[in-house]
Design a protein around this motif. Structure first.
Motif, PDB file in Angstrom:
ATOM      1  N   TYR A  10     -26.219  74.603  45.273  1.00  0.00           N
ATOM      2  CA  TYR A  10     -26.460  73.627  46.332  1.00  0.00           C
ATOM      3  C   TYR A  10     -27.480  72.556  45.915  1.00  0.00           C
ATOM      4  O   TYR A  10     -27.622  71.534  46.592  1.00  0.00           O
ATOM      5  CB  TYR A  10     -26.924  74.328  47.612  1.00  0.00           C
ATOM      6  N   GLY A  93     -25.884  69.474  54.746  1.00  0.00           N
ATOM      7  CA  GLY A  93     -24.622  69.718  54.060  1.00  0.00           C
ATOM      8  C   GLY A  93     -24.094  71.123  54.323  1.00  0.00           C
ATOM      9  O   GLY A  93     -22.892  71.318  54.550  1.00  0.00           O
ATOM     10  N   MET A  94     -25.002  72.105  54.314  1.00  0.00           N
ATOM     11  CA  MET A  94     -24.592  73.489  54.567  1.00  0.00           C
ATOM     12  C   MET A  94     -24.148  73.658  56.015  1.00  0.00           C
ATOM     13  O   MET A  94     -23.203  74.403  56.302  1.00  0.00           O
ATOM     14  CB  MET A  94     -25.749  74.439  54.238  1.00  0.00           C
ATOM     15  N   LYS A  96     -22.742  71.357  57.786  1.00  0.00           N
ATOM     16  CA  LYS A  96     -21.405  70.741  57.841  1.00  0.00           C
ATOM     17  C   LYS A  96     -20.362  71.735  57.308  1.00  0.00           C
ATOM     18  O   LYS A  96     -19.294  71.897  57.905  1.00  0.00           O
ATOM     19  CB  LYS A  96     -21.392  69.452  57.017  1.00  0.00           C
ATOM     20  N   GLU A  97     -20.685  72.398  56.190  1.00  0.00           N
ATOM     21  CA  GLU A  97     -19.771  73.396  55.626  1.00  0.00           C
ATOM     22  C   GLU A  97     -19.504  74.516  56.622  1.00  0.00           C
ATOM     23  O   GLU A  97     -18.363  74.952  56.814  1.00  0.00           O
ATOM     24  CB  GLU A  97     -20.368  74.009  54.356  1.00  0.00           C
ATOM     25  N   LEU A  98     -20.603  74.983  57.246  1.00  0.00           N
ATOM     26  CA  LEU A  98     -20.484  76.096  58.182  1.00  0.00           C
ATOM     27  C   LEU A  98     -19.664  75.692  59.401  1.00  0.00           C
ATOM     28  O   LEU A  98     -18.801  76.453  59.865  1.00  0.00           O
ATOM     29  CB  LEU A  98     -21.883  76.554  58.611  1.00  0.00           C
ATOM     30  N   GLU A 100     -17.381  73.323  59.551  1.00  0.00           N
ATOM     31  CA  GLU A 100     -15.989  73.167  59.145  1.00  0.00           C
ATOM     32  C   GLU A 100     -15.318  74.532  58.969  1.00  0.00           C
ATOM     33  O   GLU A 100     -14.129  74.693  59.261  1.00  0.00           O
ATOM     34  CB  GLU A 100     -15.900  72.360  57.849  1.00  0.00           C
ATOM     35  N   ARG A 101     -16.097  75.521  58.476  1.00  0.00           N
ATOM     36  CA  ARG A 101     -15.529  76.853  58.330  1.00  0.00           C
ATOM     37  C   ARG A 101     -15.235  77.463  59.699  1.00  0.00           C
ATOM     38  O   ARG A 101     -14.197  78.091  59.901  1.00  0.00           O
ATOM     39  CB  ARG A 101     -16.487  77.738  57.525  1.00  0.00           C
ATOM     40  N   CYS A 313     -23.652  83.202  54.077  1.00  0.00           N
ATOM     41  CA  CYS A 313     -22.632  83.616  53.107  1.00  0.00           C
ATOM     42  C   CYS A 313     -21.591  84.537  53.747  1.00  0.00           C
ATOM     43  O   CYS A 313     -20.427  84.524  53.347  1.00  0.00           O
ATOM     44  CB  CYS A 313     -23.285  84.313  51.915  1.00  0.00           C
ATOM     45  N   MET A 316     -19.180  82.100  55.188  1.00  0.00           N
ATOM     46  CA  MET A 316     -18.480  81.322  54.171  1.00  0.00           C
ATOM     47  C   MET A 316     -17.550  82.198  53.329  1.00  0.00           C
ATOM     48  O   MET A 316     -16.541  81.710  52.795  1.00  0.00           O
ATOM     49  CB  MET A 316     -19.484  80.599  53.263  1.00  0.00           C
TER      50      MET A 316
END
Length: 575
Positions: A10, A93-94, A96-98, A100-101, A313, A316
């Motif tokens: 990251y 950013g994380m 956003k990832e979370l 989206e997941r 995690c 993710m």
């Protein structure tokens, strides 16, 4: 170590900022190390000169020190601002990832996970990760430079006394590692208990109208107290471990000073050390202890961050049940022919909800599905936009298996109006435009007119810009339903699913909404789930779905003549 390995990538987008942050941290550490050594050099050189020479040169030395501390100021500013910004960007950013997941998960994930827990992972967990991302490498690096630098300089002053200090630090390190393991378990438990509080709070506030209507405040208070006290107990265990950890390390810090005073006194008495060297030694002890303190305090931050990252995690690493297959095509045109071919479905390990269902719907036809609650009506419709995947058989649109096309393109051709309408906390215009985000105002007005909303919207003080409140709290059931219908008018899909869209409305609202739904259904392949049979009398075909699958099918008149299950439902409602 596995978590740390997952965390390192990251930093990649911010490698330039990260490396310069470490460079600035190195400069800060070197300047801090130079100051005591500077005093020692002056004591051995300039301060032995004549007063006139000292007066002449001290200003130059002062200017040099001023430049050094200005450089230190710039480095500290960079480390504080850009270092924190790097952590904040990583956090963003994380998150956003979370998010989206979470969006990628199918409905089955939300059937078994609580919204409050998800919010906890999106907010509090990621904040701790952000702090770790910034302070972690920086604190370790600064501490390493200071400890190694001060150790080398201390060895130059007095080797035996430095070795005495190292032995104390070694015992301190062993103690810290042993307590650190216990702290990590308590921090992980803290995160779970915080998620429990969020879950309880979200559940209560989301259903506050039900709580108040049933005077359930005391029940909810007891439920909240349970999760709140569980968190308190978790914090109690956590603080016990922290207290032992910090007090133990403070004891060892004091032991370092005791070692310096006792050992220093012995070496001065033996003539192996001067009083001036011991004074310089004492200055370096502070520099030596400071990074040790930083590492001790960082341990708490490390455990919080790793506990949060572990939960991150977990999400993710969870593979969404429904994903686009490799090579899935974009659905570009839909006529509206629907086929359920030998479809079966079960929720997890539960008994099957649908068994070997086969159903064909021609383009533009209006079919209705009726049957007892729990019979699989909504489930059957949820399979069409792939909210769930079939466990057997296949669902096809225009002869194409829906698993062979992308979910996004598939759902763009399907409009859904549900019984429980969800409106977002925005304006009427924004909620209608959700069906087509790039719609013009004229298109939005046209959709509102088709849904019989024009007079209602004109009566509002701010018209289309009127706020609807959370979940549309400021509107009636019928008004919310018609806004949902306007959304679908704007989307203009060839396939329409009406899931008990009028069952929660009063008779007058139902009449208005039903008129809107009839307009909406024109020219579209429509599947209607209904408990109120009055809303489906004109359907092209009515499917009676029971525990044994499709038990009856036909028009309203045909089913009444057969005298079966449909006729029974009809008599119950109208007689």
């Amino acid at each position: 170590m596995d978590l740390i390995k997952k965390f390192i990538p990251y930093y990649k987008p911010y490698i330039g900022v990260f490396l310069f942050d470490l460079f600035c941290a190195t400069v800060l550490s070197i300047i801090d190390l130079v100051f005591p050594q500077f005093i020692r050099i002056l004591r051995e050189t300039l301060f032995l000169e004549e007063p006139a020479i000292i007066m002449k040169r001290i200003w130059i030395i002062g200017l040099l020190l001023l430049v050094l501390y200005f450089i230190r100021f710039l480095c500290r500013w960079y480390v504080t601002y850009w270092g924190h910004m790097m952590g904040a960007k990583m956090e963003s950013g994380m998150r956003k990832e979370l998010f989206e997941r979470f969006e990628a998960f199918s409905f089955s994930y939300y059937d078994t996970h609580n919204t409050g827990e998800m919010m906890s992972k999106l907010v509090s967990d990621l904040f701790d990760i952000s702090e770790l991302a910034h302070h972690g490498p920086e604190n370790i690096f600064i501490s390493f430079v200071k400890i190694v630098g001060s150790f080398i300089l201390l060895m130059r002053i007095n080797v035996p006394m430095t070795l005495c200090l190292v032995s104390v630090v070694f015992v301190m390190a062993v103690f810290s590692v042993s307590r650190n393991r216990k702290m990590r378990a308590t921090f992980s438990d803290n995160r779970k208990k915080v998620a429990g509080i969020n879950s309880s709070l979200q559940d209560t506030l989301g259903g506050i109208k039900v709580v108040k209507s049933f005077t359930g405040e005391e029940i909810e208070e007891k439920k909240f107290d349970k999760s709140n006290l569980a968190f308190l107990e978790s914090k109690k265990d956590n603080y016990k471990q922290m207290a032992l950890f910090h007090s133990g390390n403070n004891f060892f810090e004091g032991l370092l000073f005791v070692t310096v005073i006792v050992a220093g006194g012995v070496f001065i008495a033996k003539g192996q050390m001067t009083v001036e060297d011991m004074a310089i030694y004492a200055l370096y002890i502070n520099i030596f202890i400071n990074p040790v303190n930083v590492l001790v305090e960082f341990t708490e931050q490390l455990q919080k961050g790793l506990a949060g990252f572990g939960r991150f995690c977990e999400v993710m690493d969870t593979v969404p049940e429904i994903v686009d297959k490799e090579g899935a095509k974009e659905l570009t045109h839909v006529e509206g022919v629907i086929d359920y071919e030998d479809v079966s479905f079960a929720y997890g390990e539960e008994d099957s909800v649908l068994d070997h269902i086969s159903l064909h719907v021609d383009k533009g036809k209006n079919i209705a599905i009726v049957g007892p609650s729990g019979g699989g009506k909504t489930t059957l419709c949820s399979l069409l936009p792939r909210f769930y995947d079939v466990t057997g058989g296949s669902v096809k649109i225009d002869g194409v298996d829906i698993r062979d096309v992308t979910q996004r393109s598939l759902r763009s051709f399907i409009g859904i109006v549900q019984q429980d309408v969800y409106l977002f906390n925005g304006t009427v215009r924004e909620n209608i435009a959700y069906g087509k985000p790039d719609a013009t105002m004229d298109e939005i007005r046209e959709a509102a007119e088709k849904a019989d909303l024009t007079d209602f919207i004109n009566s509002l003080s701010d018209g289309f810009d009127t706020l609807v409140g959370e979940r549309g709290a400021r509107l009636s059931g019928g008004q919310k339903q018609r806004i949902a219908i306007a959304r679908v008018f704007l989307k203009n899909p060839p396939i329409l699913i009406l899931d008990e869209a009028t069952s929660a409305l009063d008779n007058e609202s139902e009449r208005y909404v039903q008129d809107s739904l009839e307009k909406l259904s024109v020219g579209r392949t429509t599947i209607t789930i209904a408990h109120r049979l009055s809303t489906i009398l004109g359907a092209d075909e009515i499917i009676v779905l029971g525990s044994n699958g499709i038990e009856e099918r036909g028009t309203h008149k045909e089913l009444l003549r057969t005298g079966g299950l449909y006729e029974k439902y009809y008599r119950m409602q109208f007689e």
